[in-house]
Structures are given as structure tokens and as C-alpha cells.
Design a protein around this motif. Structure first.
Motif, PDB file in Angstrom:
ATOM      1  N   THR A 356       0.803  -1.228   0.000  1.00 32.77           N
ATOM      2  CA  THR A 356       0.000   0.000   0.000  1.00 32.77           C
ATOM      3  C   THR A 356       0.835   1.277   0.000  1.00 32.77           C
ATOM      4  O   THR A 356       0.344   2.338  -0.367  1.00 32.77           O
ATOM      5  CB  THR A 356      -0.935   0.019   1.226  1.00 32.77           C
ATOM      6  OG1 THR A 356      -0.142  -0.093   2.420  1.00 32.77           O
ATOM      7  CG2 THR A 356      -1.921  -1.133   1.159  1.00 32.77           C
ATOM      8  N   ASN A 357       2.097   1.197   0.443  1.00 30.32           N
ATOM      9  CA  ASN A 357       2.934   2.389   0.465  1.00 30.32           C
ATOM     10  C   ASN A 357       4.406   1.979   0.352  1.00 30.32           C
ATOM     11  O   ASN A 357       4.760   0.793   0.468  1.00 30.32           O
ATOM     12  CB  ASN A 357       2.701   3.203   1.746  1.00 30.32           C
ATOM     13  CG  ASN A 357       2.929   2.372   3.001  1.00 30.32           C
ATOM     14  OD1 ASN A 357       4.044   1.945   3.285  1.00 30.32           O
ATOM     15  ND2 ASN A 357       1.856   2.142   3.768  1.00 30.32           N
ATOM     16  N   GLY A 358       5.257   2.991   0.137  1.00 29.42           N
ATOM     17  CA  GLY A 358       6.668   2.721  -0.061  1.00 29.42           C
ATOM     18  C   GLY A 358       7.334   2.071   1.137  1.00 29.42           C
ATOM     19  O   GLY A 358       8.223   1.224   0.991  1.00 29.42           O
ATOM     20  N   GLY A 359       6.910   2.464   2.338  1.00 31.21           N
ATOM     21  CA  GLY A 359       7.501   1.903   3.546  1.00 31.21           C
ATOM     22  C   GLY A 359       7.236   0.413   3.675  1.00 31.21           C
ATOM     23  O   GLY A 359       8.126  -0.372   4.018  1.00 31.21           O
ATOM     24  N   ASP A 360       5.992   0.018   3.404  1.00 31.64           N
ATOM     25  CA  ASP A 360       5.646  -1.403   3.487  1.00 31.64           C
ATOM     26  C   ASP A 360       6.390  -2.206   2.417  1.00 31.64           C
ATOM     27  O   ASP A 360       6.843  -3.335   2.661  1.00 31.64           O
ATOM     28  CB  ASP A 360       4.144  -1.600   3.312  1.00 31.64           C
ATOM     29  CG  ASP A 360       3.357  -1.129   4.528  1.00 31.64           C
ATOM     30  OD1 ASP A 360       3.994  -0.894   5.587  1.00 31.64           O
ATOM     31  OD2 ASP A 360       2.127  -0.976   4.419  1.00 31.64           O
ATOM     32  N   PHE A 361       6.515  -1.612   1.219  1.00 32.54           N
ATOM     33  CA  PHE A 361       7.231  -2.312   0.148  1.00 32.54           C
ATOM     34  C   PHE A 361       8.698  -2.493   0.523  1.00 32.54           C
ATOM     35  O   PHE A 361       9.268  -3.581   0.335  1.00 32.54           O
ATOM     36  CB  PHE A 361       7.118  -1.531  -1.164  1.00 32.54           C
ATOM     37  CG  PHE A 361       7.950  -2.111  -2.269  1.00 32.54           C
ATOM     38  CD1 PHE A 361       7.569  -3.280  -2.903  1.00 32.54           C
ATOM     39  CD2 PHE A 361       9.126  -1.494  -2.657  1.00 32.54           C
ATOM     40  CE1 PHE A 361       8.349  -3.830  -3.922  1.00 32.54           C
ATOM     41  CE2 PHE A 361       9.915  -2.027  -3.670  1.00 32.54           C
ATOM     42  CZ  PHE A 361       9.519  -3.198  -4.306  1.00 32.54           C
ATOM     43  N   ALA A 362       9.311  -1.428   1.060  1.00 32.22           N
ATOM     44  CA  ALA A 362      10.714  -1.504   1.461  1.00 32.22           C
ATOM     45  C   ALA A 362      10.910  -2.585   2.521  1.00 32.22           C
ATOM     46  O   ALA A 362      11.856  -3.385   2.464  1.00 32.22           O
ATOM     47  CB  ALA A 362      11.195  -0.149   1.988  1.00 32.22           C
ATOM     48  N   GLN A 363      10.005  -2.626   3.485  1.00 32.60           N
ATOM     49  CA  GLN A 363      10.101  -3.624   4.555  1.00 32.60           C
ATOM     50  C   GLN A 363       9.962  -5.043   3.999  1.00 32.60           C
ATOM     51  O   GLN A 363      10.691  -5.958   4.403  1.00 32.60           O
ATOM     52  CB  GLN A 363       9.022  -3.362   5.604  1.00 32.60           C
ATOM     53  CG  GLN A 363       9.132  -4.242   6.834  1.00 32.60           C
ATOM     54  CD  GLN A 363       8.106  -3.857   7.899  1.00 32.60           C
ATOM     55  OE1 GLN A 363       7.196  -3.068   7.661  1.00 32.60           O
ATOM     56  NE2 GLN A 363       8.263  -4.409   9.090  1.00 32.60           N
TER      57      GLN A 363
END
Length: 578
Positions: A356-363
Motif C-alpha cells: 500500500t505504500n513505499g515503507g511497506d514495500f521496502a520492509q
């Protein structure tokens, strides 16, 4: 130095010792004859054997491969330099005892042991290398950081400076998992895909005899630049492969040596020393460390490497060097290509693959890279060795891609911009090869398109073309004076046949013919004006760009007057005028 430590496989008693010694499962016995003529056996030591003799590819650096069994039944492997048996056998004995070796007491036992080990003549041979990555310039065998060898089993890594190799360069999980969980999420993300392609390009630098190339990912905090670095690290090993810019210059030499033929990752450029970073980039890009002497005054072998480099930070190299009042030189900017890592749709990312967002994708992708790693790089090298014709065909492909890009961007092909695009083309081809080898699940054209996106952005970030021309002129002039300043330039009181010019401690006076030689193919007047703009050339009186030579020069002909400091300055071309 230790190699592998494994459970006992082949009994050491199978290796035939020198005459006068007997090898059994209980150890080595000395065979003697009593006064009565009876053959007697006296226990000397626990099981041990010299199983092979090693040497480097130049047939120097001979050593003995010793195996022994400790009290727990564990078999140890140790490679001992031949010279140590004469110069410091006590060290050899200490090393054996440290590995669980047992021997009979007394001085005679030591003498017999020395005789045993030095006279043992195994027929087996093997090669040694002090380099991780490609073991030598033939690029036929590749040594990984955990001592695994690709391309041959007859080679052993031995290097006292980095005895442990690179422990972080080990494998976990399967290539299939890495492809599905890590490489698949790079699709549609040019920064991620090009960072991973840069990791695959590490083995190509020496394989294709190319310059060392690097990228600097510049972006705000939490933009995804460090995530990109960790994903690139997963090609070769665990997340511990990501190092810090805070390392000293000496430590950085060691990090570069163990990253040979792979990827050196340096995180957070803001933490580096502003005074030292310029020289550090030159050192890393030049591929060798500082020459050092041994205690006897002899020169040690200089540490060398070929690799790619990935740097991250919230500031640029230029901004970091400006903290110390310095500015970047062309040699630094072409070695470390600046890439914006916070201008995509989601920071460093464009496609989130269901998150849903860049932070979740990075994680998500960071976690995947921390669970499966160190399998893609070795697989890439395996395929590279199986397809040796690539060594002759790939350079033309890289050149063709770079030429198309240069034409599209309207940039000169033989200047600094051409070198940068050549580096990016090599990185693109590395990613494409990984796709063709099925190491990734990318379409072969995707890494080329990803690198092209970054090439366009890089070109947009550059200043006017004259900046590159000035830097190229400075570097050509500096290189010539560095190479010929002591041999072709005449000083007061000396005589040189057909000198290239004249000099003293502060100035070079370059003759017009030499100037034309240095800048062949370019306008002499234009090159002089570029040097003048950079403050390295001081014009003569009036409208003369050339100055009169010193009083001791017969006839005092005019010449281009260049500050002598140009040959030692590594960072700021304007500091001489300060």
C-alpha cells in the motif's frame, strides 16, 4: 592458515610418510633398529600428513597442505608456507598444537617432527591465490568470500591480511526463492533494478578489462536508498555486506580487497570524512591501495581489486567535499555516478507490487533479501564461465548501447559523459546477462530500459557541457605533467635534448608543440582558455595567453605557464588560486 575443517573422511594413514616413519590410525611412529637388530616403533605424534604441495600461478609462494586429526576426531586442514619450516619452525609447531595436535615430549621429538614434515614428498599439487573473486587475470576460477571456488577445485585462498575472507559472503536459501521474492520485486523499479545489475557487473570489470564503476544513491531519509543497497547486497551475501563510509582509509582498502570482483557497498556518505573522501574515491576507483614496506624495508605486495561500488547518502559527493572547502574533479564524478533515489513515484520506487505504500514495500523486500541471499552472484559466475565467448562479444554490445544513448542525449562520446554512459551500459548488460542466464526473472530488455531511465536523469542533472570539457582538459594536462614532468622538462642548470618545456618548483612552462601534443584533436587555444578558467594556467602580459619563460632560458620563448601544484592536487582545481 586454516582452510576447511571437516569430519574425518579419508584416513590420514593412507598417505605414505618418508622413509623411517610409519603412519597408522593411532598416529606417526618412528622406525628404529635396536642394538640387537630388532625393528622397533616409537610413537612420535597424533595422526598427521602432508597431503599436497601448493604454489601460486607464478610458481612462487610454495606451501605445504597439512592435515591432522585432533582428540575429538575432527580433521583439520592447514596450509603452511614452505619458508616457515626453516625460519620459524616453532611457529609451525605452535600452530599444530593450537589445532589439537599431540606429540611425544622432548627435543628429539621436535627434531623428528621437523624432519617428517619437511621431507614428506606428496605427489599431489594445487594452486593458491591471495585474491577473492577472480583468482587471476585469466578469469577462469572465482573464489567466494566463504572460500567456495567456482571453476575448479585445485585452488585455495591464502591471504594473511584477510584470513577470514568475507564471512558475510555466504549463501542462504535457493535461487528460485531469490528470483520470486527479491528479483521479481525489482520489476518496474529502475533504481532497484540498476542497483542489482550493478552487483552483477562486479565480475565483469576484470573479465572485460573495464574501469571500476560506481553509483551513489542520493535521497532523503526513508526514501528507499538503503533498501536498494541491501537488495543489491543479497546478490552476493547477507545484509552485513553493507559497510559504512566511516571506515578509515586503511580499513577501506581491506573492504575493497574482499569485495574484489563483486560489489562494495558503502552506506551514509554524510558520515565520511570530508577531507578524505575525495582521495578515498580515487583510491577505490584506481583499484589499488597504498604501497607499504615490510620491517626489512622491502615493498609489500600492493593490495589490488576490481569491482563495482554502490554508495548511499542524503547528500551528494560534491556537498560532502564542500564541507572541507573542496570541489569534485572529473575523475571522481565519473567513478561515482550520481543517481537520485527520492524522485520516483514512491521515493526510490515506482511499483509497489501489491503493497500500500513505499515503507511497506521496502520492509517486504528487505525482509526477503535478509532471508535468501548469496545464491544469485555465484550462479551468475557459473553461467559466465560456461559462456566464455561473452568475453569477446560483450564489449561491442556495451559500446553500441552507450553510443545509442550518447546520440539520443546529444553528448560527446569520448569525454567524461561518454565514460559515464559506458559504465551505465556495462551495468545494463550485466543485468541483461543475469536475465538471459535465468538468474533473475526479468525480461532481458528490462535492465537496459532501467539503466536508460537513470542515464537520462543523470544527464539532466549535469551542468553545461563546458564543465566536462574543462575537467577533461585539466586531467589530460595533469596526466602528462605527472608522467613527464621530471624527464622532459628542463630545470635551471640542467640540459635536456629537445625539452617539452621548462620548470621550477612552482611552475611548468609548456611549449606550444608539447601543448598541441597533449591536446591532440582539440583546439589548442580553447584548451588553454579552459585551463585559465580553472585557475591552473596563468596568462602572460596583455592579451597573450602564453607567458615568457624564466630568465635562464635562452631567448625566453613564450610558453603555457601552469601551476606545478596541478600534479599533486586531487580534489580542488581552484585551490591554487586561493
Amino acid at each position: 592458515m586454516d582452510g576447511n575443517i571437516t569430519d574425518t573422511a579419508t584416513p590420514l594413514s593412507a598417505h605414505i610418510p618418508p622413509e623411517g616413519f610409519i603412519s597408522t590410525d593411532n598416529g606417526i611412529f618412528i622406525e628404529t633398529t635396536s642394538k640387537d637388530g630388532d625393528i622397533e616403533q616409537e610413537w612420535l605424534c597424533s595422526p598427521i600428513a602432508v597431503v599436497a604441495l601448493g604454489r601460486n600461478t607464478g610458481n612462487n609462494g610454495w606451501c605445504r597442505w597439512i592435515e591432522l586429526v585432533d582428540a575429538d576426531g575432527v580433521q583439520h586442514e592447514w596450509h603452511v608456507p614452505q619458508a616457515q619450516f626453516n625460519s620459524s619452525f616453532t611457529k609451525v609447531l605452535d600452530g599444530l598444537l593450537d589445532r589439537g595436535f599431540r606429540m611425544a615430549p622432548g627435543t628429539n621429538a621436535k627434531k623428528h617432527l621437523a624432519q617428517l614434515l619437511t621431507s614428506w614428498a606428496p605427489t599431489k599439487r594445487y594452486h593458491t591465490t591471495d585474491r577473492l573473486g577472480w583468482s587471476d587475470s585469466t578469469c577462469t576460477r572465482f573464489v567466494l568470500g566463504d572460500m567456495r571456488v567456482i571453476g575448479g577445485k585445485d585452488i585455495v585462498f591464502l591471504n594473511d591480511s584477510v584470513q577470514r575472507g568475507e564471512p558475510a559472503m555466504h549463501s542462504r536459501g535457493s535461487l528460485a526463492t531469490w528470483r520470486s521474492e527479491v528479483s521479481s520485486r525489482c520489476k518496474g523499479n529502475p533504481v532497484l533494478m540498476t542497483s542489482v545489475s550493478l552487483a552483477f557487473a562486479g565480475p565483469l570489470v576484470e573479465f572485460l578489462n573495464r574501469e571500476i564503476a560506481g553509483m551513489h544513491l542520493k535521497g532523503m531519509s526513508s526514501s528507499g536508498k538503503t533498501t536498494s543497497a541491501k537488495v543489491a547486497a543479497s546478490v552476493w551475501g547477507s545484509p552485513e555486506l553493507v559497510k559504512d563510509w566511516t571506515a578509515t582509509k586503511n580499513a577501506m582498502e581491506g573492504m575493497a580487497a574482499v569485495a574484489n570482483s563483486s560489489l562494495l557497498i558503502l552506506n551514509e556518505i554524510a558520515e565520511a570524512s570530508a577531507k578524505e573522501i575525495g582521495d578515498a574515491i580515487y583510491m577505490l576507483g584506481n583499484g589499488q591501495g597504498k604501497a607499504r614496506s615490510t620491517s626489512s624495508g622491502a615493498l609489500r605486495n600492493t593490495t589490488k581489486w576490481n569491482m563495482t561500488i554502490l554508495s548511499t547518502g542524503e547528500i551528494t559527493l560534491a556537498e560532502k567535499m564542500a564541507e572541507a572547502g573542496q570541489s569534485t574533479m572529473m575523475g571522481q564524478t565519473v567513478r561515482m555516478i550520481e543517481v537520485s533515489a527520492d524522485t520516483r513515484r514512491y521515493g526510490a520506487f515506482d511499483v509497489l507490487h501489491g503493497e500500500t505504500n513505499g515503507g511497506d514495500f521496502a520492509q517486504r523486500i528487505e525482509h526477503a533479501a535478509s532471508q535468501t541471499y548469496g545464491v544469485a552472484g555465484p550462479a551468475f559466475v557459473h553461467e559466465l564461465l560456461k559462456n566464455s565467448r561473452i568475453r569477446s562479444t560483450l564489449p561491442d554490445k556495451i559500446k553500441a548501447i552507450a553510443s545509442i544513448w550518447q546520440s539520443s542525449l546529444g553528448l560527446e562520446g569520448d569525454g567524461p559523459a561518454g565514460r559515464v554512459l559506458g559504465h551505465l551500459a556495462m551495468i545494463a548488460c550485466a543485468g541483461q546477462l543475469a536475465s538471459m542466464f535465468d538468474v533473475t526473472d526479468w525480461d532481458p530488455q528490462e535492465p537496459v530500459s532501467a539503466a536508460w531511465e537513470l542515464a537520462k536523469e543523470w544527464a539532466d542533472l549535469q551542468e553545461r557541457p563546458e564543465k566536462f570539457e574543462i575537467e577533461a582538459t585539466v586531467e589530460r594536462t595533469r596526466d602528462y605533467l605527472l608522467a613527464h614532468g621530471e624527464t622532459r622538462f628542463q630545470r635551471a642548470g640542467t640540459s635536456i635534448d629537445s625539452p617539452a618545456g621548462y620548470r621550477d618548483d612552482s611552475w611548468f612552462y609548456v611549449s606550444a608543440d608539447t601543448w598541441n601534443e597533449i591536446h591532440a584533436g582539440h583546439s589548442p587555444a580553447e584548451q588553454a582558455n579552459y585551463l585559465r578558467a580553472s585557475k591552473w594556467l596563468v596568462p602572460g602580459d596583455g592579451k597573450n595567453i602564453k607567458s615568457k619563460t624564466p630568465n635562464w632560458v635562452a631567448g625566453r620563448p613564450r610558453a603555457y605557464k601552469i601551476r606545478a601544484e596541478i600534479i599533486t592536487a586531487m580534489a580542488d582545481p581552484k585551490k591554487a588560486a586561493a
